[in-house]
Design a protein around this motif. Structure first.
Motif, PDB file in Angstrom:
ATOM      1  N   LEU A  41       0.830  -1.205   0.000  1.00 34.50           N
ATOM      2  CA  LEU A  41       0.000   0.000   0.000  1.00 34.50           C
ATOM      3  C   LEU A  41       0.864   1.254   0.000  1.00 34.50           C
ATOM      4  O   LEU A  41       0.625   2.188  -0.763  1.00 34.50           O
ATOM      5  N   ILE A  42       1.898   1.261   0.837  1.00 34.49           N
ATOM      6  CA  ILE A  42       2.705   2.470   0.967  1.00 34.49           C
ATOM      7  C   ILE A  42       3.530   2.713  -0.299  1.00 34.49           C
ATOM      8  O   ILE A  42       3.609   3.835  -0.787  1.00 34.49           O
ATOM      9  N   PHE A  43       4.150   1.654  -0.818  1.00 35.28           N
ATOM     10  CA  PHE A  43       5.081   1.882  -1.927  1.00 35.28           C
ATOM     11  C   PHE A  43       4.433   1.747  -3.300  1.00 35.28           C
ATOM     12  O   PHE A  43       5.016   2.155  -4.293  1.00 35.28           O
ATOM     13  N   MET A  44       3.274   1.114  -3.375  1.00 34.28           N
ATOM     14  CA  MET A  44       2.627   0.960  -4.673  1.00 34.28           C
ATOM     15  C   MET A  44       1.234   1.588  -4.695  1.00 34.28           C
ATOM     16  O   MET A  44       0.734   1.926  -5.755  1.00 34.28           O
ATOM     17  N   GLY A  45       0.602   1.679  -3.541  1.00 37.37           N
ATOM     18  CA  GLY A  45      -0.842   1.924  -3.519  1.00 37.37           C
ATOM     19  C   GLY A  45      -1.245   3.342  -3.799  1.00 37.37           C
ATOM     20  O   GLY A  45      -2.139   3.610  -4.584  1.00 37.37           O
ATOM     21  N   MET A  74      -5.317  11.352  -7.309  1.00 39.33           N
ATOM     22  CA  MET A  74      -6.176  11.556  -6.151  1.00 39.33           C
ATOM     23  C   MET A  74      -6.181  10.306  -5.322  1.00 39.33           C
ATOM     24  O   MET A  74      -6.067   9.196  -5.843  1.00 39.33           O
ATOM     25  N   SER A  75      -6.310  10.464  -4.024  1.00 38.75           N
ATOM     26  CA  SER A  75      -6.350   9.286  -3.170  1.00 38.75           C
ATOM     27  C   SER A  75      -7.351   9.518  -2.050  1.00 38.75           C
ATOM     28  O   SER A  75      -7.555  10.642  -1.621  1.00 38.75           O
ATOM     29  N   GLN A 114      -7.106  10.512 -11.839  1.00 41.23           N
ATOM     30  CA  GLN A 114      -6.791   9.129 -11.473  1.00 41.23           C
ATOM     31  C   GLN A 114      -6.973   8.955  -9.978  1.00 41.23           C
ATOM     32  O   GLN A 114      -6.170   9.429  -9.178  1.00 41.23           O
ATOM     33  N   TYR A 115      -8.021   8.244  -9.635  1.00 43.86           N
ATOM     34  CA  TYR A 115      -8.340   8.066  -8.219  1.00 43.86           C
ATOM     35  C   TYR A 115      -7.891   6.684  -7.736  1.00 43.86           C
ATOM     36  O   TYR A 115      -8.111   5.680  -8.411  1.00 43.86           O
ATOM     37  N   THR A 116      -7.238   6.624  -6.573  1.00 41.90           N
ATOM     38  CA  THR A 116      -6.896   5.351  -5.961  1.00 41.90           C
ATOM     39  C   THR A 116      -7.489   5.295  -4.566  1.00 41.90           C
ATOM     40  O   THR A 116      -7.197   6.154  -3.733  1.00 41.90           O
ATOM     41  N   GLY A 117      -8.316   4.301  -4.337  1.00 42.09           N
ATOM     42  CA  GLY A 117      -8.911   4.161  -3.015  1.00 42.09           C
ATOM     43  C   GLY A 117      -8.178   3.103  -2.224  1.00 42.09           C
ATOM     44  O   GLY A 117      -7.651   2.157  -2.785  1.00 42.09           O
ATOM     45  N   SER A 118      -8.105   3.266  -0.928  1.00 40.65           N
ATOM     46  CA  SER A 118      -7.448   2.234  -0.135  1.00 40.65           C
ATOM     47  C   SER A 118      -8.065   2.134   1.248  1.00 40.65           C
ATOM     48  O   SER A 118      -8.634   3.077   1.769  1.00 40.65           O
ATOM     49  N   LYS A 119      -7.935   0.962   1.794  1.00 35.94           N
ATOM     50  CA  LYS A 119      -8.212   0.771   3.216  1.00 35.94           C
ATOM     51  C   LYS A 119      -6.958   1.232   3.944  1.00 35.94           C
ATOM     52  O   LYS A 119      -5.949   1.539   3.325  1.00 35.94           O
ATOM     53  N   GLU A 120      -6.972   1.276   5.269  1.00 40.41           N
ATOM     54  CA  GLU A 120      -5.793   1.759   6.012  1.00 40.41           C
ATOM     55  C   GLU A 120      -5.385   3.113   5.461  1.00 40.41           C
ATOM     56  O   GLU A 120      -4.210   3.435   5.348  1.00 40.41           O
ATOM     57  N   PHE A 121      -6.401   3.893   5.119  1.00 39.93           N
ATOM     58  CA  PHE A 121      -6.137   5.141   4.438  1.00 39.93           C
ATOM     59  C   PHE A 121      -5.260   6.086   5.262  1.00 39.93           C
ATOM     60  O   PHE A 121      -4.356   6.721   4.746  1.00 39.93           O
TER      61      PHE A 121
END
Lengths: 360, 389, 445
Positions: free
Chosen positions: B324-328, C52-53, C80-87
């Motif tokens: 997540l940190i380096f690619m996400g 964007m995140s 370009q949007y990237t969604g993540s958990k542990e945001f």
């Protein structure tokens, strides 16, 4: 020794031709490394191609690096070779470790000396040992360390021993190992189906209820036992680790030793304690050391299952929250440094074993 | 050196067992029974949670969220045989209520009160508008199994959306192919590189003498306990200036760096226990450290290399944070690894957590295959052969 | 970015043919545009990329992408949007590591505030015309975006919180009326208890975020038992001296009011144990079981995605406003939402930020359901679902709107000690005074 046909006579003098080849090889490997690096970073190939190239590039590049560096070292006069060669072996590992972990650890140490107002001092360390939540976390971590390590290692040992004597060795080991392959989010769901408060979903409560008991909120309200229920999850996940290593060690116990003991009429229990345990003692120390460190660092099981609530706080979760939620770097750093100090006894023990070694 | 054949080694154990204990054959059989019995018990307990997940992964969402996975097996359950019997009116919560000659409090009635061995009455609904149901214990099972969860995970979900003009349209979500490929591309180099580097270092620590040896070894052990989270921000900063952020190379090196302490420590412990005599005789023959390492130590260390390869492979495969940190953050979805895709799948609030049942098994396939593939290297007799040789 | 069958093809077609529409492709109603947005609408920023995140994933991510698709087509800017958990962890590391995306979506303004204090966030009022901001947002939204002396971002969407969900058929069958005052609500609760059931379903378990539903309840009651000034001093004080402590009688009073609902016998299905041990998403299921184990559930509008499949809004379930407690404090409405902040200053990023300050940026999302628009230029008929239109109407009727306090507080409290303190108190680990004291202690000095 059939394998060692090549007799590389160690020459006490410098061998300029070999040194030239070695250094030249080293230089070309470094160039290849840089070119490969640039291509992998900026190249346009698909990921599959890149991954394939990278495996070849990474593995053969690293191997070539060692080969030529070693060749250069061996071409030196013997006195110098003896000094340089060890660093050819440990140097690359130390460089990577230094970049990725050691230097960040040093920075962490300096950061730990500043509190949130930017004042220099030990206030973070005082807080690490005095806050109620931190005290709770330390207490729980000790529980994790003792119970978790004992269960993981003894179950791993038991299973490895039993499997070694069973016709069903492979299938049994695979099934014990399986939890290790499950991602933490998957494990979270698995244990929800065990611990859920609702007896229609949680297996444990379904069993309790059919035995006439009241369903319990195992992970939240059954304090302080909920810590043990979390430890069970860790043991379930990690026993495969202990089992694999111990099992490999048991395979290394020479057969003739066992045969001889059996011929002498030793019982299986005697064989276990007098032959197997001493033979795998080194591995056991390794496994115990690493599992103790796992339990000290324990983070994801607690984070996913309870988030450290309900009296299940542990150091790893506190560290993460201070670092990323509170953004209190100094405090988080102090926690990490104290964790490092906590393993000093383990380090001393390992160093003592290490110092006993004879080298060439 | 004659490489002992593992199967032969196993046979010789059998031979010795048979010949040495022919007299005590019965005892032998009993002990085998105990061994297998205990082993079976442990394995059974170990497997129940996973079995629960496995069965759940084939159940429809509503079943997963409302009934236990064990209900797919035949079991006795209270089954309603008579619905909608009227309730006695004018009752209160704090007074006992008598129905069919049985007296109980209202709260007990709502849980069901047995009136004879296999019949009970249960009060459904509240005191004013509820109804009574008569239930009997019947054998039943919950047979609905489906591939829906797997389909949605593998092929991607379908999202129903509405345009501002009121017409609806469907967006097909991504399937898992890209996630699988990315995970493989991340994991394989991240496994091989640290093993190679660590094996050299482990040999250096175990058999070479050099100044600073003890201090460096202590650094390795100490770094075992350092949480990798402390390194994320400084490394990310370095990556940004090296333009490594968001690249596969960056993440391989990061995993290699973070995995090195354990790799070095484990391999050191194995390599250092190899019999000194083998090395001695090699050095007498004039071999150099490099030759000894490549020709002798590496082949002998295969079980240790294989064990660490398995661990590192599945830690990297299941890693979420480092990826997540380096690619996400800075790359788009096309380069996300499997764990990220799976985590995203459950939705912003986790409402689709039931999909994790199927996803967990799908993502488990590769690490398990690696385990099976490398398991054959855990064999007896490597060492025995080397000593005799 | 792999975009998806027919849709993808049609978008590609539109992009190809967009030369035709490029000039003046943006809606004619847009006024007070920033120079960059004007340039973008004239096609001058074609081919640029804005990263964007944020925490939207899955369906939310799809809705987001579809909502900005029209703008991308008008301007040729690729968002370009990237969604993540542990945001939180991801964005903290990215920003501190110097790899921040151009725009970050913060569901917790408290986290954004800490980046503002580090001087990393770009002031949007420097390029979005003030007339536009004041015209398109009500003052309370603008106040909440004001951090550390700058306008730290634009509010992009929100969710309604002050809602009580109920099972319409169960209510009808039992003859219960929808309460409009707190006293009626308590009377209904007593009635349900007397009828032999439990009025409320509550669950605060949420893995790593366990405790947050409890903080929502606290905020609702705070808004209903004390002044807005006190609420603001409590959730985002302008200075440390001004801060309303958790140990203040006002806060303790709210907690005791909460205890009247949560800890009164039979008020909550399963009692205290169920509150602490139930996953928040599983909590409402009790309303729809046969017979219902509870009749009411207070939660934000997203909770409908956890309701059993096949239930229809307006037939199977409905909602009503959680009534006020003290008339002096009117009809406050609690919301949560997303503020978009800007970390890299480029013309195309500015244009996109200006776009997000307009209701148009949410249009498909509103039609598809799952978001509410904080923009004044969003007409009610853009909402595709009755539920959200109803909530928007409730918000419009309310006397005040306030943001989820725990999201405004610093992370150490709002996503840390507040959750923990409430959880400890509910599960009986510590008493109320200790819990409140410990929540306070975590507030950064």
């Amino acid at each position: 020794m059939a394998v060692l046909t090549e007799k590389a006579k160690i020459n006490p003098d410098l061998k300029p031709d070999r040194l030239a080849v070695g250094l030249g090889g080293l230089a070309s490997i470094l160039i290849i490394f840089v070119l490969g690096f640039l291509w992998l970073r900026d190249g346009q190939a698909t990921q599959v191609v890149k991954a394939f190239v990278a495996i070849v590039w990474g593995v053969s590049g690293v191997a070539g690096l060692y080969f030529f560096a070693n060749m250069s070292a061996e071409s030196l006069p013997e006195r110098w070779m003896k000094r340089v060669q060890p660093f050819v072996f440990v140097g690359p590992a130390m460089a990577l470790l230094g970049w990725y972990l050691a230097i960040p650890t040093l920075r962490t140490f300096f950061a730990s000396l500043y509190n949130q107002q930017g004042e220099f001092g030990l206030s973070n360390y005082v807080a690490v040992f005095t806050e109620r939540i931190m005290v709770e976390a330390w207490t729980n971590n000790i529980l994790w360390m003792i119970v978790g390590t004992t269960l993981t290692v003894s179950l791993g040992l038991l299973i490895a021993i039993l499997a070694d004597r069973s016709r069903f060795e492979n299938i049994a080991k695979s099934l014990i190992f399986m939890p290790m392959a499950i991602s933490m989010v998957g494990a979270g769901v698995i244990w929800k189906f065990v611990y859920d408060r609702n007896p229609d979903i949680g297996l444990l409560n379904a069993v309790v209820q059919s035995a006439g008991g009241e369903p319990q909120a195992w992970l939240s309200l059954v304090q302080p036992w909920n810590n043990l229920f979390l430890i069970v999850v860790m043991v379930w996940l990690q026993t495969g680790y202990a089992m694999v290593l111990i099992s490999a060690a048991i395979k290394g116990v020479p057969d003739d030793l066992l045969e001889a003991a059996r011929v002498d009429g030793a019982t299986e229990v005697q064989i276990f304690f007098r032959i197997i345990i001493p033979s795998i003692a080194g591995t056991l120390v390794t496994v115990i050391t690493t599992v103790i460190i796992f339990t000290l660092k324990i983070f994801d099981v607690v984070m996913v299952m309870t988030g450290g609530q309900f009296g299940t706080e542990v150091i790893g979760v506190r560290f993460y929250r201070e670092m990323f939620t509170s953004r209190n770097d100094g405090y988080a750093s102090a926690i990490a440094i104290v964790l490092l100090l906590a393993v000093v006894p383990v380090m001393i023990y390992n160093l003592r074993q290490f110092s006993k070694r004879e080298t060439f | 050196m004659s490489q002992a054949n593992p199967s032969l080694a196993k046979d010789s154990v059998f031979q010795s067992l048979l010949s040495g204990f022919r007299s005590a054959r019965g005892a032998k059989r009993r002990s085998a029974l105990i061994v297998n019995g205990v082993l079976f018990l442990i394995v059974f307990i170990w497997t129940i949670p996973t079995l629960g997940l496995f069965i759940s992964s084939f159940r429809p969402e509503q079943d997963v969220k409302t009934s236990g996975w064990w209900t797919v097996f035949p079991h006795q359950a209270w089954t309603t045989v008579e619905e909608a019997r009227p309730i006695p009116q004018g009752q209160t919560r704090d007074q006992p209520i008598t129905i069919e000659g049985v007296t109980a409090m209202f709260d007990q009635w709502t849980k069901g009160v047995q009136i004879d061995a296999d019949t009970r009455i249960i009060w459904k609904g509240n005191l004013r508008t509820g109804r009574l149901e008569v239930q009997q214990l019947r054998w039943t099972f919950n047979p609905i199994l489906t591939m829906d969860n797997y389909n949605r995970v593998l092929a991607g979900k379908e999202y129903q959306l509405q345009r501002p003009d009121g017409t609806t349209f469907t967006v097909q979500g991504d399937d898992l192919t890209a996630g699988f490929l990315n995970s493989l591309a991340v994991t394989i180099p991240s496994t091989i590189i640290p093993i190679l580097v660590a094996a050299f270092a482990a040999y250096g620590f175990a058999w070479m003498d050099f100044p600073g040896r003890r201090a460096l070894f202590i650094v390795v052990v100490a770094l075992l306990v350092v949480p990798l989270q402390i390194a994320l921000v400084p490394i990310l900063r370095d990556y940004v200036s090296l333009r490594l952020n968001g690249t596969f190379l960056g993440i391989w090196l990061a995993h290699a760096g973070f995995g090195l302490p354990l790799a070095t420590y484990l391999l050191y412990n194995y390599i250092s226990t190899l019999p000194k005599e083998i090395l001695e005789s090699a050095f007498i023959d004039g071999a150099s450290h490099f030759t000894v390492f490549v020709r002798l130590i590496l082949p002998l260390s295969v079980p240790a290399l294989a064990s660490f390869a398995i661990f590192q492979f599945l830690w990297v495969w299941n890693d979420y944070l480092v990826a997540l940190i380096f690619m996400g953050i800075t790359t788009d979805r096309s380069s996300h690894v499997l764990t990220m895709r799976i985590a995203e799948m459950v939705g912003s609030r986790g409402q689709d957590w039931h999909l994790l049942t199927a996803a967990a098994f799908i993502s488990m396939v590769v690490p398990l295959a690696v385990f099976f593939g490398l398991q054959r290297y855990f064999v007896r007799g490597l060492m025995a052969g080397s000593i005799k040789g | 970015m792999r975009k998806i069958g027919l849709m993808g093809a049609s978008i590609a077609l539109l992009v190809l043919s967009s030369g035709v529409f490029a000039q003046g492709g943006c809606p004619a109603e847009w006024t007070n545009m920033s120079a960059e947005l004007t340039a973008a609408c004239n096609g001058e920023l074609r081919g640029t990329i804005v990263t964007m995140s944020g925490p939207f994933t899955d369906a939310d991510e799809v809705k987001f992408n579809e909502s900005v698709a029209a703008f991308e087509e008008w301007t040729g800017i690729d968002i370009q949007y990237t969604g993540s958990k542990e945001f939180e962890a991801a964005i903290t590391a990215a920003v501190k590591g110097g790899a921040a995306p151009d725009i970050v979506d913060f569901p917790q303004p408290g986290l954004l505030r800490s980046f503002v204090n580090d001087g990393l966030v770009i002031d949007v009022s420097t390029f979005i015309p003030a007339e536009h901001l004041t015209a398109n947002y009500s003052q309370s939204w603008l106040d909440m975006a004001q951090m550390g002396g700058i306008m730290a971002g634009v509010w992009a969407r929100y969710n309604g919180k002050s809602l009580v969900w109920y099972n319409i058929k169960a209510f009808e069958e039992a003859g219960y009326e929808i309460p409009t005052t707190w006293d009626e609500l308590m009377a209904l609760s007593d009635q349900i208890v007397a009828d032999g059931s439990s009025p409320w379903c509550v669950g605060i378990e949420s893995g790593a975020a366990t405790g947050w539903p409890a903080t929502d309840w606290m905020e609702e009651i705070m808004l209903r038992t004390t002044s807005l000034e006190n609420y603001d001093r409590w959730s985002f004080p302008a200075s440390p001296e001004e801060r309303l402590l958790f140990t203040d009688p006002v806060v303790k009073n709210a907690a005791e009011k909460l205890a009247e609902v949560w800890f009164t016998e039979n008020y909550v299905a399963g009692g205290r144990a169920a509150i602490a041990g139930t996953f928040f998403g599983d909590a409402p299921a009790g309303m729809f079981s046969d017979p219902p184990t509870c009749y009411m559930h207070k939660q934000g509008n997203f909770i409908t995605s956890f309701f059993p499949e096949g239930l229809v809004a307006g037939e199977d379930y409905g909602f009503f406003y959680l009534p006020g407690i003290d008339e002096t404090y009117g009809k406050p409405f609690l919301v949560a939402g997303d503020i978009y902040a800007m970390f890299n200053d480029r013309p195309e990023v500015r244009a996109v930020m200006d776009f997000f300050s307009r209701g148009e940026s949410l249009r498909t999302w509103l039609a598809s359901g799952g978001a509410l628009s904080p923009h004044n230029d969003t007409p009610l008929e853009w909402y595709g679902s009755e539920v959200e239109r109803g909530i928007a109407a409730l918000v419009a009727e309310s006397t005040s709107v306030r943001f989820d306090g725990s999201d405004l507080m610093p992370g150490a409290v709002g996503a840390g000690s507040f959750w923990k303190g409430m959880t400890d108190w509910v599960s009986g680990t510590v008493d109320l005074d200790t819990a409140l004291r410990e929540i306070d202690a975590a507030w950064p000095q």
